[in-house]
Design an enzyme around this catalytic site. Structure first.
Site, PDB file in Angstrom:
ATOM      1  CB  VAL A  72      -0.913   0.016   1.254  1.00 50.36           C
ATOM      2  CG1 VAL A  72      -1.642   1.343   1.392  1.00 50.36           C
ATOM      3  CG2 VAL A  72      -1.907  -1.132   1.187  1.00 50.36           C
ATOM      4  CB  CYS A  73       2.228   3.663  -1.838  1.00 50.91           C
ATOM      5  SG  CYS A  73       1.612   3.696  -3.529  1.00 50.91           S
ATOM      6  CB  ALA A  74       0.190   8.277  -1.181  1.00 50.69           C
TER       7      ALA A  74
END
Length: 375
Positions: A72-74
């Protein structure tokens, strides 16, 4: 192994069904501490993307060998790169499509109940932000309460159900997210209802919600009956649907109560908040099912993903409803408040019609957890 995408809808079902999941969150540490994907059976490892530019070899011992890993990232870009590294190392990896921004915007649709005369009540659960909105269907009509800015979800669902959206409500002037109520009303020709005491500076037309307003929607009646419930805002309203469901806006939550400070008037409004909680709600039937406009923690979700509980249960278990000493109550809701929502002043001005930020700016304004409650 090849890298695959997991969309927010798939992730939502895993969260609601409490499936085990390992998340490698590659955002910066402060972003992760502030806000992440919440779930009862989720394990986390937070390693910033920039620490992984040279490879994932240093963290492989911290990752499960025989369990899927969601990166998960932005916005998704960094998670794809890290996910590809993990796949090359033989891990069963996927990435969250659209990243945390997409997670923040996802609405999970849950049918709450069949209403009288064939009506239906639906709850839209925004798992990544803690927002809750509602649609009442009855006959060929629909009414929406506390819509988010993702208006297409409501409009599309109404079309699928073969109903016309005739009424749109906001229980109060929201400060943590941008309302979609006015936009839906403009698109569909529905009447937009808004509390007049919160509308002092609005720049748009609306129909005032007032005490003892009774509104028919198809065969089901939405009763706004003597339920001015100020405290979170001065104009906050609560709705009773079919004499069974109590929509409390941001005054009463499952595990907490609304904060009175987002207009800078905590000391002025704390008395209103106490009166709404300890007088107005106490006078109602304990069998009413409370359905708020937000949830605070993932534990507030029921097994089906809905957020609802009987008023009588909350009267016993919710700490905010059990502070007998008025001075202690005042201190609780004014002296120990959590951080204020991200960009709440700008969000309020947007919901008043004073600002028209771009879509990307709206997304940035809403980033972060729900912070409408006293904790």
């Amino acid at each position: 192994m090849s890298l695959i995408a997991m969309n927010p809808s798939e992730l939502a079902r895993k969260v609601i069904q409490k499936e085990p999941l390992f998340i490698l969150d590659v955002r910066n540490e402060d972003a992760f501490r502030d806000w992440k994907v919440e779930g009862e059976n989720i394990q986390y490892l937070n390693v910033p993307y920039f620490d992984l530019l040279d490879g994932v070899e240093e963290i492989v011992d911290q990752l499960p060998k025989h369990q899927p890993i969601l990166v998960v990232c932005a916005k998704e870009g960094s998670s794809i790169l890290v996910g590809e590294m993990l796949s090359e190392e033989g891990f069963n990896a996927s990435y969250l499509a659209g990243g945390m921004k997409a997670w923040s915007e996802h609405l999970e649709l849950i049918k709450v109940a069949d209403l009288r005369e064939g009506g239906e009540l639906y709850q839209f659960v925004r798992l990544g932000k803690g927002c809750l909105s509602y649609m009442v269907l009855s006959g060929n009509e629909a009414a929406i309460i506390d819509a988010t800015r993702m208006t297409d979800v409501y409009v599309t669902f109404a079309k699928e159900k073969g109903v016309s959206i005739s009424h749109v409500f906001d229980t109060h002037l929201h400060a943590d997210h941008i309302s979609g109520g006015r936009m839906i009303a403009e698109e569909t020709g529905a009447t937009y209802w808004f509390p007049p005491k919160d509308a002092e500076d609005v720049t748009f037309n609306y129909k005032p919600i007032e005490d003892n307003t009774h509104l028919q929607v198809g065969a089901s009646r939405i009763d706004i009956q003597s339920l001015e419930t100020p405290g979170h805002t001065i104009g906050s309203m609560s709705f009773i649907i079919d004499e069974v469901y109590l929509l409390t806006g941001d005054i009463l939550f499952i595990d907490s109560i609304g904060r009175p400070d987002l207009a800078g008037k905590a000391e002025d409004w704390v008395g209103d908040l106490r009166h709404s909680l300890y007088k107005t709600y106490q006078a109602l039937s304990p069998d009413l099912i409370v359905m708020p406009a937000h949830f605070m923690i993932i534990d507030e979700l029921n097994d089906d993903g809905s957020v609802a509980e009987k008023l009588g249960v909350l009267m016993e278990r919710n700490h905010g409803l059990n502070v007998d000493d008025e001075r202690e109550f005042r201190s609780m809701v004014t002296d120990h408040l959590p951080p204020q929502p991200n960009a709440y002043r700008e969000i309020r001005e947007t919901n008043l019609g004073k600002k028209s930020p771009s879509l990307e700016d709206q997304r940035e304004m809403e980033i972060g957890p729900n912070r409408c409650a006293v904790r």
